[in-house]
Design a protein around this motif. Structure first.
Motif, short mmCIF file in Angstrom:
data_model
loop_
_atom_site.label_atom_id
_atom_site.label_comp_id
_atom_site.label_asym_id
_atom_site.label_seq_id
_atom_site.Cartn_x
_atom_site.Cartn_y
_atom_site.Cartn_z
N ARG A 184 0.84 -1.20 0.00
CA ARG A 184 0.00 0.00 0.00
C ARG A 184 0.88 1.25 0.00
O ARG A 184 2.06 1.19 0.37
CB ARG A 184 -0.92 0.00 1.22
CG ARG A 184 -0.13 0.09 2.51
CD ARG A 184 -1.01 0.13 3.73
NE ARG A 184 -1.55 -1.16 4.10
CZ ARG A 184 -0.90 -2.07 4.82
NH1 ARG A 184 0.36 -1.85 5.18
NH2 ARG A 184 -1.47 -3.20 5.15
N GLU A 236 -9.12 -2.19 7.31
CA GLU A 236 -8.81 -1.79 5.94
C GLU A 236 -9.90 -2.26 4.97
O GLU A 236 -10.09 -1.68 3.91
CB GLU A 236 -7.44 -2.33 5.52
CG GLU A 236 -6.30 -1.66 6.25
CD GLU A 236 -4.96 -1.88 5.60
OE1 GLU A 236 -4.86 -1.72 4.37
OE2 GLU A 236 -4.01 -2.22 6.32
N CYS A 268 -4.67 2.08 7.45
CA CYS A 268 -3.76 0.97 7.76
C CYS A 268 -3.10 1.18 9.12
O CYS A 268 -2.94 2.31 9.58
CB CYS A 268 -2.70 0.82 6.68
SG CYS A 268 -1.48 2.15 6.63
N LYS A 316 -4.80 1.70 -1.08
CA LYS A 316 -4.66 0.25 -1.06
C LYS A 316 -3.68 -0.23 -2.14
O LYS A 316 -3.55 0.39 -3.19
CB LYS A 316 -6.02 -0.42 -1.26
CG LYS A 316 -6.97 -0.19 -0.09
CD LYS A 316 -8.23 -1.03 -0.25
CE LYS A 316 -9.16 -0.89 0.94
NZ LYS A 316 -10.31 -1.80 0.85
N TYR A 339 -7.82 -7.12 4.13
CA TYR A 339 -7.63 -6.25 2.96
C TYR A 339 -8.64 -6.48 1.85
O TYR A 339 -8.54 -5.87 0.78
CB TYR A 339 -6.23 -6.46 2.38
CG TYR A 339 -5.12 -6.30 3.39
CD1 TYR A 339 -5.15 -5.27 4.33
CD2 TYR A 339 -4.04 -7.18 3.43
CE1 TYR A 339 -4.14 -5.12 5.26
CE2 TYR A 339 -3.02 -7.03 4.35
CZ TYR A 339 -3.08 -6.00 5.27
OH TYR A 339 -2.08 -5.86 6.20
#
Length: 461
Positions: A89, A172, A181, A208, A342
């Motif tokens: 990221r 996230e 994050c 991301k 994620y």
């Protein structure tokens, strides 16, 4: 006292950045920072000093403060398909729980610092010393209008959690492109939050890795990604609302009815569901993972079929387990954590209105869709419990016990914690892999319990 060089325009800064393309990062290491293993921000600092002649800083405002331009240096990798993907990221500024909720998006610290980014990509290769990483591309990043509307929605989701005293439950997976994050020496780095006494992990705004991969491919390989929604739609509705609108005309219809409307032959082929969904979304023949919103937000889709009582016919399976990775890696870098922290899932739900009988084929009707990500509380409790228990079993050695026609084991099963478990996937028990201790075991996957899935989609009733 600062020794920063003065730049008169963004174009001048970009010219300097572009002059480094094709060179290695080591050519700019004037203070030998890359010799230090503990220097985590090494390559970014090297280019600040050696390329731009700037003193390393941690100022709140943009790096090129007079130009409102922030410098970001980030790694990309080349995958087996010769595509570039982001190594990680792109971390932006630290979230200030005590202050950030007080501002509008346009006045926020995030927007003031990051609305204009100079991004320098370098190529990461395992076999190279970091001094030899080549600098690939420098580019000015301005959020395009469609992305910006989603970024605004993401920022608001994070801020709303802070206002609700839920900063400790931020994940996230809550958002599409802009994530919060964890940021700190380790996951135990915590901060106070204003509307709750529960301490929250220190977090930073970040783009991301899926978003950064799409951006890298666009600016380096000129790959264009088709989009589902336009900027006007996103100004007034969320991604979920827009998805629900696209699917709404088909609620209550049988699979065969929808397939006929879409002019797609009904099939038991695995690709049928994906083809049907892309057709409903108006992008027939396009793979969902190539769409901008799915690609940049790391959204995966799963089809769920419910029995008449609202419980799925089956538990939900995920990827095959790499037990050697499982036993070696810490929780925050584990296969299990990465997949749920994620990732967002588009659940496309169908339901049967009668139970299966020997003499009748059933056909499900379409019930609705929802976007889901695993709540942080579940990630840090039930999911982490599965990871920890399995790791202990692997360290002690899995017990393989002959049972009639097969072999059972002591890995956490479907009654473990009501949320997740481990079991084989597939009919071929001879398809085996090696455990860390050398024993052979049928390939295993991790699963979400069907009762847990039923709770997630019960709102569609």
């Amino acid at each position: 006292m600062s020794t920063d060089k003065i730049y008169n325009s963004i174009e001048e800064v970009l010219d300097i950045a572009e002059s480094a393309e094709g060179k290695t990062v080591g050519e700019f290491d004037i203070n030998n920072r890359l010799d230090s293993r503990g220097n985590k921000g090494g390559i970014g600092q090297v280019l600040e000093e050696g390329l731009f002649k700037m003193a390393v800083n941690s100022r709140a405002e943009a790096d090129f403060v007079d130009l409102g331009l922030e410098l970001k240096v980030t790694a990309i990798k080349e995958n087996k398909k010769n595509d570039f993907s982001a190594k990680e990221r792109l971390v932006l500024n630290i979230i200030n729980y005590e202050e950030d909720y007080k501002d509008s998006f346009e006045e926020s610290s995030f927007w003031q610092k990051n609305k204009n980014l100079l991004i320098i990509f370098y190529l990461y290769k395992d076999e190279l010393d970091k001094k030899d990483f080549p600098i690939i591309k420098s580019v000015l990043h301005n959020f395009d209008p469609v992305d910006l509307e989603i970024i605004k929605q993401d920022w608001q989701i994070i801020i709303d959690k802070i206002k609700a005293g839920e900063a400790h439950n931020i994940s996230e997976g809550d958002t599409m492109y802009l994530a919060a994050c964890t940021k700190g020496a380790n996951a135990k780095s915590i901060r106070k939050q204003p509307f709750s006494n529960i301490p929250a992990k220190q977090r930073a705004f970040s783009l991301k890795s899926s978003y950064m991969s799409a951006f890298a491919r666009r600016v380096i390989d000129r790959q264009l990604i088709p989009s589902l929604f336009n900027v006007d739609e996103l100004k007034s509705k969320t991604t979920l609302q827009l998805l629900q609108e696209r699917f709404a005309p088909y609620i209550g219809k049988r699979v065969s009815e929808i397939a006929k409307l879409m002019e797609i032959p009904v099939s038991t082929n695995k690709a049928f569901n994906a083809n049907l969904i892309s057709a409903i979304l108006g992008v027939k023949g396009t793979k969902l993972e190539t769409l901008r919103e799915f690609n940049k937000a790391n959204i995966k889709f799963k089809t769920i079929r419910l029995e008449p009582d609202g419980i799925p016919c089956e538990h939900m399976s995920f990827e095959q387990i790499d037990f050697n990775r499982w036993i070696k890696e810490d929780w925050e870098y584990s296969q299990l954590y990465e997949n749920f922290e994620y990732t967002k899932y588009l659940f496309v739900v169908f339901q049967y209105d009668e139970y299966e009988t020997e003499n009748k084929d059933r056909e499900a009707y379409f019930k609705g869709v929802t976007l889901w990500n695993m709540p942080e509380m579940v990630i840090e409790n039930e999911l982490k419990s599965l990871w920890r228990t399995t790791k202990t079993i692997l360290e002690e050695g899995v017990q393989l016990i002959p049972r009639g026609r097969g072999i059972s084991n002591n890995l956490p099963g479907s009654k473990f914690n009501g949320v997740c478990h481990i079991r084989p996937k597939g009919r071929n028990g001879n398809d085996k892999i090696s455990l860390p201790d050398g024993q052979k075991i049928t390939k295993q996957c991790y699963w979400l319990n069907r009762e847990y899935i039923a709770e997630i989609v019960k709102e569609l009733s």
